[in-house]
Motif scaffolding. Sequence first.
Motif, PDB file in Angstrom:
ATOM      1  N   ASN A   1      18.157  51.192  23.746  1.00  0.00           N
ATOM      2  CA  ASN A   1      18.849  52.267  23.043  1.00  0.00           C
ATOM      3  C   ASN A   1      20.211  51.775  22.553  1.00  0.00           C
ATOM      4  N   ILE A   2      20.552  52.142  21.333  1.00  0.00           N
ATOM      5  CA  ILE A   2      21.760  51.563  20.739  1.00  0.00           C
ATOM      6  C   ILE A   2      23.032  51.940  21.496  1.00  0.00           C
ATOM      7  N   PHE A   3      23.084  53.148  22.019  1.00  0.00           N
ATOM      8  CA  PHE A   3      24.300  53.547  22.743  1.00  0.00           C
ATOM      9  C   PHE A   3      24.449  52.749  24.034  1.00  0.00           C
ATOM     10  N   ILE A   4      23.341  52.538  24.714  1.00  0.00           N
ATOM     11  CA  ILE A   4      23.398  51.698  25.912  1.00  0.00           C
ATOM     12  C   ILE A   4      23.802  50.285  25.526  1.00  0.00           C
ATOM     13  N   ALA A   5      23.262  49.802  24.431  1.00  0.00           N
ATOM     14  CA  ALA A   5      23.562  48.434  23.991  1.00  0.00           C
ATOM     15  C   ALA A   5      25.050  48.260  23.737  1.00  0.00           C
ATOM     16  N   MET A   6      25.651  49.188  22.989  1.00  0.00           N
ATOM     17  CA  MET A   6      27.047  48.927  22.635  1.00  0.00           C
ATOM     18  C   MET A   6      28.037  49.379  23.692  1.00  0.00           C
ATOM     19  N   LEU A   7      27.688  50.414  24.442  1.00  0.00           N
ATOM     20  CA  LEU A   7      28.661  50.919  25.407  1.00  0.00           C
ATOM     21  C   LEU A   7      28.549  50.231  26.771  1.00  0.00           C
ATOM     22  N   ILE A   8      27.399  49.648  27.064  1.00  0.00           N
ATOM     23  CA  ILE A   8      27.225  49.041  28.387  1.00  0.00           C
ATOM     24  C   ILE A   8      26.915  47.549  28.306  1.00  0.00           C
ATOM     25  N   ILE A   9      25.910  47.203  27.523  1.00  0.00           N
ATOM     26  CA  ILE A   9      25.512  45.792  27.509  1.00  0.00           C
ATOM     27  C   ILE A   9      26.587  44.898  26.891  1.00  0.00           C
ATOM     28  N   ALA A  10      27.102  45.318  25.740  1.00  0.00           N
ATOM     29  CA  ALA A  10      28.107  44.469  25.079  1.00  0.00           C
ATOM     30  C   ALA A  10      29.315  44.190  25.976  1.00  0.00           C
ATOM     31  N   PRO A  11      29.920  45.215  26.596  1.00  0.00           N
ATOM     32  CA  PRO A  11      31.066  44.912  27.474  1.00  0.00           C
ATOM     33  C   PRO A  11      30.702  43.991  28.625  1.00  0.00           C
ATOM     34  N   ILE A  12      29.521  44.182  29.194  1.00  0.00           N
ATOM     35  CA  ILE A  12      29.149  43.349  30.340  1.00  0.00           C
ATOM     36  C   ILE A  12      28.971  41.891  29.911  1.00  0.00           C
ATOM     37  N   VAL A  13      28.256  41.700  28.817  1.00  0.00           N
ATOM     38  CA  VAL A  13      28.022  40.335  28.353  1.00  0.00           C
ATOM     39  C   VAL A  13      29.351  39.635  28.054  1.00  0.00           C
ATOM     40  N   VAL A  14      30.206  40.291  27.293  1.00  0.00           N
ATOM     41  CA  VAL A  14      31.466  39.647  26.897  1.00  0.00           C
ATOM     42  C   VAL A  14      32.407  39.518  28.095  1.00  0.00           C
ATOM     43  N   GLY A  15      32.378  40.508  28.985  1.00  0.00           N
ATOM     44  CA  GLY A  15      33.201  40.419  30.194  1.00  0.00           C
ATOM     45  C   GLY A  15      32.824  39.195  31.018  1.00  0.00           C
ATOM     46  N   LEU A  16      31.542  38.973  31.193  1.00  0.00           N
ATOM     47  CA  LEU A  16      31.091  37.812  31.961  1.00  0.00           C
ATOM     48  C   LEU A  16      31.468  36.518  31.244  1.00  0.00           C
ATOM     49  N   PHE A  17      31.286  36.538  29.927  1.00  0.00           N
ATOM     50  CA  PHE A  17      31.663  35.360  29.148  1.00  0.00           C
ATOM     51  C   PHE A  17      33.150  35.063  29.338  1.00  0.00           C
ATOM     52  N   GLY A  18      33.969  36.118  29.269  1.00  0.00           N
ATOM     53  CA  GLY A  18      35.409  35.956  29.458  1.00  0.00           C
ATOM     54  C   GLY A  18      35.731  35.380  30.832  1.00  0.00           C
ATOM     55  N   LEU A  19      35.014  35.855  31.822  1.00  0.00           N
ATOM     56  CA  LEU A  19      35.221  35.375  33.189  1.00  0.00           C
ATOM     57  C   LEU A  19      34.993  33.866  33.276  1.00  0.00           C
ATOM     58  N   VAL A  20      33.894  33.435  32.695  1.00  0.00           N
ATOM     59  CA  VAL A  20      33.552  32.015  32.738  1.00  0.00           C
ATOM     60  C   VAL A  20      34.626  31.191  32.018  1.00  0.00           C
ATOM     61  N   VAL A  21      35.002  31.654  30.835  1.00  0.00           N
ATOM     62  CA  VAL A  21      35.989  30.913  30.050  1.00  0.00           C
ATOM     63  C   VAL A  21      37.329  30.852  30.779  1.00  0.00           C
ATOM     64  N   GLU A  22      37.692  31.957  31.409  1.00  0.00           N
ATOM     65  CA  GLU A  22      38.954  31.985  32.141  1.00  0.00           C
ATOM     66  C   GLU A  22      38.946  30.941  33.243  1.00  0.00           C
ATOM     67  N   ARG A  23      37.857  30.898  33.979  1.00  0.00           N
ATOM     68  CA  ARG A  23      37.767  29.915  35.076  1.00  0.00           C
ATOM     69  C   ARG A  23      37.780  28.481  34.552  1.00  0.00           C
ATOM     70  N   LEU A  24      37.087  28.267  33.437  1.00  0.00           N
ATOM     71  CA  LEU A  24      36.948  26.900  32.936  1.00  0.00           C
ATOM     72  C   LEU A  24      38.211  26.412  32.226  1.00  0.00           C
ATOM     73  N   VAL A  25      38.835  27.289  31.449  1.00  0.00           N
ATOM     74  CA  VAL A  25      39.916  26.819  30.580  1.00  0.00           C
ATOM     75  C   VAL A  25      41.272  27.435  30.928  1.00  0.00           C
ATOM     76  N   PHE A  26      41.361  28.746  30.766  1.00  0.00           N
ATOM     77  CA  PHE A  26      42.690  29.357  30.746  1.00  0.00           C
ATOM     78  C   PHE A  26      43.425  29.262  32.064  1.00  0.00           C
ATOM     79  N   ARG A  27      42.721  29.261  33.152  1.00  0.00           N
ATOM     80  CA  ARG A  27      43.453  29.285  34.417  1.00  0.00           C
ATOM     81  C   ARG A  27      44.264  28.010  34.619  1.00  0.00           C
ATOM     82  N   HIS A  28      43.895  26.957  33.892  1.00  0.00           N
ATOM     83  CA  HIS A  28      44.675  25.722  34.019  1.00  0.00           C
ATOM     84  C   HIS A  28      45.952  25.757  33.189  1.00  0.00           C
TER      85      HIS A  28
END
Lengths: 288, 346, 238
Positions: free
Chosen positions: A59-86
């Motif tokens: 469902n599109i509302f689930i996709a944009m309101l729930i899935i998108a934030p989760i996917v990008v949030g996790l991506f951000g987490l990984v990037v933060e650990r790999l790059v920005f925290r240094h």
Amino acid sequence: MDLSVVILIEVLYAIASLALISAGLAVVFGMMKVINLAHGEFMVLGGYATITAVGLGVNIFIAMLIIAPIVVGLFGLVVERLVFRHLYGRMIDTMLASWGLSLMMIGGFKMIFGNTTTGVAGPIPGFSVGNYQVNGYNLFVIVVSVLLLVAMVAVLRGTRFGLVARGTMQRSDMAAAMGHSPDRVYMTTFALGSALAGLAGGVMAPLVGLVPTAGAAFIAKAFITVIAGGPVLVAGLASAAGTFGLVNQVFSFLVSPVVGDVALLVAAVVLLRLIPRGITSRFFRGRI
Amino acid sequence: MAMTTGRSAARDTGVVVILGALLVLGLPLVADTNMLTLLVIYGMLALSLGLIWGFGGILCFGQAAFFGLGAYTFAIAGINIGESTLPLVLSVLVPAAVAALLGAFMFYGRLGDVYLAVITLVFSLILFRWLNTTAGPAYVIGNARLGGFNGIPGFPLLNVPGYPRWELWGDPLYYVAAVALLVVFLLVSWLLRSSFGRIAIGIRENEERVSLLGYDIRARKTVLFAIGAGIAGLAGALFAAWAEVVTPSLFSLQQSAEIIIWCIVGGLGTRFGPVLGAAVVTSVKITLGGQAMLDNMLVLGLILVLFVLFLPRGIAPELARLWAWAIGGNRKPVRRRAPRGGVADG
Amino acid sequence: MAETVLETEGLTMRFGGVTAVDGVSLKVRARELRCLIGPNGAGKSTCFKCLCGLLKPTEGHVFLRGEETTGWDPHRIAAMGVGIKMQVSSVMDGLSVQENIWMAARRHNDTGAATAKAEEVIDRLALGPIARTDLGRLAHGERQRVELGLVMAQDPWLVLLDEPAAGMTGEEVTRMAEIIHEMTRSAAVVVVEHDMQFIRSLASTVTVFHRGRVLVEDHVDRVMADPVVRDVYLGKQA
Ligand SMILES: Nc1ncnc2c1ncn2[C@@H]1O[C@H](COP(=O)(O)OP(=O)(O)OP(=O)(O)O)[C@@H](O)[C@H]1O
Ligand SMILES: [Mg+2]
């Protein structure tokens, strides 16, 4: 009369979309004094996540309101650990690394999704006010933005994380003073900011044709909204988005949408020259 | 690089001229001059940012704007004048004047690093946006149509001064561009040895202290910014002559990002680093352009991230160390802190 | 009587609710040596910053050699001939001692004369052995001396020194006192200090700051004997 209603909706929509696309960046900047130049690409990632999920039958509302934030949030987490925290404490280096990340993501999008425009149909039909047609989805964006700002106030006021966050925004060593590891606070903040970018990207996906380079259009606007907003998070977002959204729409109506965009950028430059530390360095001090 | 005495200045100039001449003459033996011309032009563009950022501490996120302004000035003035000598001069002066205005606007407002970054970035974006909309016949400057997204083709190419018919392209254009780079490099070296340059470095190190010594920081930064823009403008004109068309993409964010990447990869706070960085990164990019496996944006981005993380001072200091080691001895290589605009300005 | 080179009238600086400097009126004459003392947070450094233009005073006036300079930019005030060493060490870290001092000298000299001037200052402060060393690598005491060198190289007629002897060894402090005396041959010198030994060795007029106001102004011996001053300073040995 009808026209003024339509104009009102358009102005509110311009303001709401500015606030929405800037929220994630504002959280990261407010807490960490870091400008994430990959913010636009984070949004695009949210858009692609939404479109992909819808393609898989979600469902599109689930996709944009729930899935998108989760996917990008996790991506951000990984990037933060790999790059920005240094790089914490090295503001310019962080900015540069995030710019590198932004280029990498554009390249990645091109390889995965191809250098073409993808899109998803808006889930809400338009309606008419008198002789004018209004995009119903614009109203949805306005509602989402308002709810988002309210939620941000609630979190900042009412939760333990909000307390730590407010402390950290005032003084960067505050988190440590309150017995929290700054490392964890930064990690959480960055993931949250990324998730907000994902949400914005998801919500904007039906409105823009998504191309790998679409992020550039968002980052400049988000960047200036956040900087012009100044040190106070929610009030800054609201006031800067209000100012720029209004300027943008007025010039769009009077001249053309492109002139509206240019007027927005010019307004930002002038505003920063007049109030170098942002609107809320002068007004709304001590709020959130 | 303690460039204080006259003798060491003379030696420095000598080394640059000899090495430069060897490179200018030698490189065409191993590489295609068409590509070399591009590398030379990008080298000059990198040097323009290397000067204001590496030595002046001014991080401009929109250096591409001045590059683009130079290119457009060259094209527009060329169409109107019918030859290229005066347009070449204008393509230095126009960006420099614009930068002086923009710089005065920013520096007299005492904006910190981040704010400077926003304004320069936004400035180039405004030009980019606006030029993209100038497709209609209403947008003309003199006889030149701005052409919107497609840009301006068909302007006079570089010609021998006074002889509009003798256009320079191919190998001659390479030699002209290469000599121009060498001259600009020498001028930059001279500038850095001058009092103005030495005080600019002081400003990079500690702005407040230098102002307490009685120097007007704002004026000096504005001038340095304008000089950088003038060099970028010259590079833009040469680019226009090389590409034979100018388009709004010259002003794009990606173009600005690339200039920054060249400087980081090469090494800030050195004269040679940015030029080298431009050559290396552009070569990599061109090589990658020939294959479809990896997108070159991905690789450029990765290069930037890796350099910031692991080699923030760039390759030039490493090369200098290698060189010092090779020519003997245990003389310690010169170490200078590479500036990167300091900590957060709260 | 020598002319007045520095005068303030009702100088006031507020930060939000905090009044750091509160209606201070000062007068310093040419070639005078003046010490400014007072407990932590009394407003001494803030007062200096108002004098040299780093802060714009909320109220009041500053006059330098009779000219009103209130609200001027720092470089204009410095260019008049005012040299300042701030409390927190502030130098060009990536540059050598010689380059730092040269830059100070260059403001009022051409290149050649500035080089000679820098040489002279380096000799006078015995910085010769470290002249080519980057400031970032120097010890605290050496940095303080270089800062003094920056001020000297400017050839100022008004010198403001904020805690020049802080963190120095006994020998270095004695040298510092000599140098300050030497400076008063051509300039009025205002020194902020906590070290009473040091202030005694300068033997000058002392102005005592307390909560942003001038409490007393008198010769050092009488100030030290003043019970009110002792009260204010309680906890700090006088
Ligand atoms: N930028 C500022 N913002 C807010 N308050 C300030 C600022 N600078 C100084 N203050 C306050 O002003 C008061 C005076 O400070 P100042 O540094 O002038 O004292 P001082 O006499 O130099 O003390 P010390 O002997 O410790 O150096 C202090 O209460 C300080 O907290
Ligand atoms: Mg103090």
